[in-house]
Design a protein around this motif. Sequence first.
Motif, PDB file in Angstrom:
ATOM      1  N   PRO A  48       0.693  -1.289   0.082  1.00  0.00           N
ATOM      2  CA  PRO A  48       0.164   0.152   0.102  1.00  0.00           C
ATOM      3  C   PRO A  48       0.853   1.236  -0.073  1.00  0.00           C
ATOM      4  O   PRO A  48       2.201   1.132   0.366  1.00  0.00           O
ATOM      5  CB  PRO A  48      -0.796   0.039   1.126  1.00  0.00           C
ATOM      6  N   PRO A  49       0.076   2.350  -0.428  1.00  0.00           N
ATOM      7  CA  PRO A  49       1.097   3.497  -0.508  1.00  0.00           C
ATOM      8  C   PRO A  49       1.514   3.915   0.984  1.00  0.00           C
ATOM      9  O   PRO A  49       0.966   3.910   1.871  1.00  0.00           O
ATOM     10  CB  PRO A  49      -0.116   4.699  -1.002  1.00  0.00           C
ATOM     11  N   ARG A  50       2.825   4.277   0.946  1.00  0.00           N
ATOM     12  CA  ARG A  50       3.485   4.941   2.087  1.00  0.00           C
ATOM     13  C   ARG A  50       4.260   6.075   1.919  1.00  0.00           C
ATOM     14  O   ARG A  50       4.712   6.454   0.707  1.00  0.00           O
ATOM     15  CB  ARG A  50       4.258   3.684   2.795  1.00  0.00           C
ATOM     16  N   SER A  51       4.482   6.816   2.751  1.00  0.00           N
ATOM     17  CA  SER A  51       5.475   8.102   2.596  1.00  0.00           C
ATOM     18  C   SER A  51       6.901   7.896   2.264  1.00  0.00           C
ATOM     19  O   SER A  51       7.580   8.942   1.644  1.00  0.00           O
ATOM     20  CB  SER A  51       5.071   9.253   3.844  1.00  0.00           C
ATOM     21  N   LEU A  52       7.456   6.727   2.672  1.00  0.00           N
ATOM     22  CA  LEU A  52       8.639   6.365   2.245  1.00  0.00           C
ATOM     23  C   LEU A  52       8.654   5.317   1.504  1.00  0.00           C
ATOM     24  O   LEU A  52       7.887   4.263   1.835  1.00  0.00           O
ATOM     25  CB  LEU A  52       9.526   6.271   3.535  1.00  0.00           C
ATOM     26  N   CYS A  53       9.924   4.936   0.626  1.00  0.00           N
ATOM     27  CA  CYS A  53       9.863   3.693  -0.247  1.00  0.00           C
ATOM     28  C   CYS A  53      10.436   2.657   0.817  1.00  0.00           C
ATOM     29  O   CYS A  53      11.301   2.907   1.489  1.00  0.00           O
ATOM     30  CB  CYS A  53      11.122   3.977  -1.242  1.00  0.00           C
ATOM     31  N   PRO A  54       9.737   1.560   0.595  1.00  0.00           N
ATOM     32  CA  PRO A  54       9.862   0.472   1.736  1.00  0.00           C
ATOM     33  C   PRO A  54      11.134  -0.426   1.265  1.00  0.00           C
ATOM     34  O   PRO A  54      11.702  -1.319   2.033  1.00  0.00           O
ATOM     35  CB  PRO A  54       8.710  -0.425   1.633  1.00  0.00           C
ATOM     36  N   PHE A  55      11.552  -0.207  -0.019  1.00  0.00           N
ATOM     37  CA  PHE A  55      13.081  -0.745  -0.385  1.00  0.00           C
ATOM     38  C   PHE A  55      14.331  -0.140   0.026  1.00  0.00           C
ATOM     39  O   PHE A  55      15.177  -0.656   0.445  1.00  0.00           O
ATOM     40  CB  PHE A  55      12.829  -0.906  -1.868  1.00  0.00           C
ATOM     41  N   CYS A  56      14.172   1.334  -0.209  1.00  0.00           N
ATOM     42  CA  CYS A  56      15.537   2.273   0.020  1.00  0.00           C
ATOM     43  C   CYS A  56      15.132   3.353   0.906  1.00  0.00           C
ATOM     44  O   CYS A  56      16.021   4.145   1.159  1.00  0.00           O
ATOM     45  CB  CYS A  56      15.972   2.778  -1.500  1.00  0.00           C
ATOM     46  N   TRP A  57      14.039   3.477   1.469  1.00  0.00           N
ATOM     47  CA  TRP A  57      13.605   4.531   2.375  1.00  0.00           C
ATOM     48  C   TRP A  57      13.793   5.896   1.758  1.00  0.00           C
ATOM     49  O   TRP A  57      13.692   6.985   2.653  1.00  0.00           O
ATOM     50  CB  TRP A  57      14.643   4.461   3.692  1.00  0.00           C
ATOM     51  N   SER A  58      13.779   6.058   0.476  1.00  0.00           N
ATOM     52  CA  SER A  58      13.759   7.418   0.007  1.00  0.00           C
ATOM     53  C   SER A  58      12.317   7.814   0.113  1.00  0.00           C
ATOM     54  O   SER A  58      11.235   7.123   0.161  1.00  0.00           O
ATOM     55  CB  SER A  58      14.009   7.363  -1.477  1.00  0.00           C
ATOM     56  N   ASP A  59      12.199   9.172   0.143  1.00  0.00           N
ATOM     57  CA  ASP A  59      11.022   9.831   0.292  1.00  0.00           C
ATOM     58  C   ASP A  59      10.616  10.557  -1.397  1.00  0.00           C
ATOM     59  O   ASP A  59       9.666  11.153  -1.404  1.00  0.00           O
ATOM     60  CB  ASP A  59      10.714  11.138   1.249  1.00  0.00           C
ATOM     61  N   GLU A  60      11.395  10.030  -2.355  1.00  0.00           N
ATOM     62  CA  GLU A  60      11.371  10.636  -3.812  1.00  0.00           C
ATOM     63  C   GLU A  60      10.332   9.783  -4.339  1.00  0.00           C
ATOM     64  O   GLU A  60      10.763   8.940  -5.256  1.00  0.00           O
ATOM     65  CB  GLU A  60      12.669  10.470  -4.348  1.00  0.00           C
ATOM     66  N   LEU A  61       8.923  10.037  -3.993  1.00  0.00           N
ATOM     67  CA  LEU A  61       8.010   9.122  -4.572  1.00  0.00           C
ATOM     68  C   LEU A  61       7.073   9.806  -5.453  1.00  0.00           C
ATOM     69  O   LEU A  61       6.643  10.796  -5.090  1.00  0.00           O
ATOM     70  CB  LEU A  61       7.031   8.459  -3.466  1.00  0.00           C
ATOM     71  N   ALA A  62       6.594   9.376  -6.405  1.00  0.00           N
ATOM     72  CA  ALA A  62       5.554  10.059  -7.387  1.00  0.00           C
ATOM     73  C   ALA A  62       4.523   8.719  -7.754  1.00  0.00           C
ATOM     74  O   ALA A  62       4.982   7.719  -7.883  1.00  0.00           O
ATOM     75  CB  ALA A  62       6.303  10.387  -8.727  1.00  0.00           C
ATOM     76  N   PHE A  63       3.130   9.030  -7.740  1.00  0.00           N
ATOM     77  CA  PHE A  63       2.214   8.195  -8.153  1.00  0.00           C
ATOM     78  C   PHE A  63       2.184   8.131  -9.452  1.00  0.00           C
ATOM     79  O   PHE A  63       2.084   9.010 -10.252  1.00  0.00           O
ATOM     80  CB  PHE A  63       0.814   8.626  -7.503  1.00  0.00           C
TER      81      PHE A  63
END
Length: 147
Positions: A48-63
């Motif tokens: 599910p959508p989260r504010s951090l990437c669960p793989f690398c912990w980056s917050d550089e996310l875009a839907f």
Amino acid sequence: MTASTDAPPWERYPHQPMDEDDVALYEGWLVRELRLPRCGRCRRWHTPPRSLCPFCWSDELAFTPLSGRGIVHLAMVLHVGPPAPGVEYPYPLVTVELAEQPGLRFTSTVVDGDADPAVIGSAVELVWIDRAGAPFPAFRTTSGGNA
């Protein structure tokens, strides 16, 4: 915004649990687009959508939009459950491994005309159905056959 998306997603989907991490998911639904967060650093999608990437912990996310194509990973039929708009029991569900990334899965109903779920391994594609006056993602089997 078009007329169909004038209301915010929390008003159009009052029965869906929604927080700040997944508002963009439902905004995509309003325009009939399946969007999931994709990391700008490692390029992986997650749900599910989260504010951090669960793989690398980056917050550089875009839907980012997905094709909606995939393979049935899990199939079941719910015979009882809570009342919800547009849901009648027995209710078929599938979890689909999406084509864009191994292990990326999305669960929704399957609309093949009866209460039997699709067969595990079946190729499916995303379709949109109307549920309580708003677009809702669903899957249907394709002629592509089993994986």
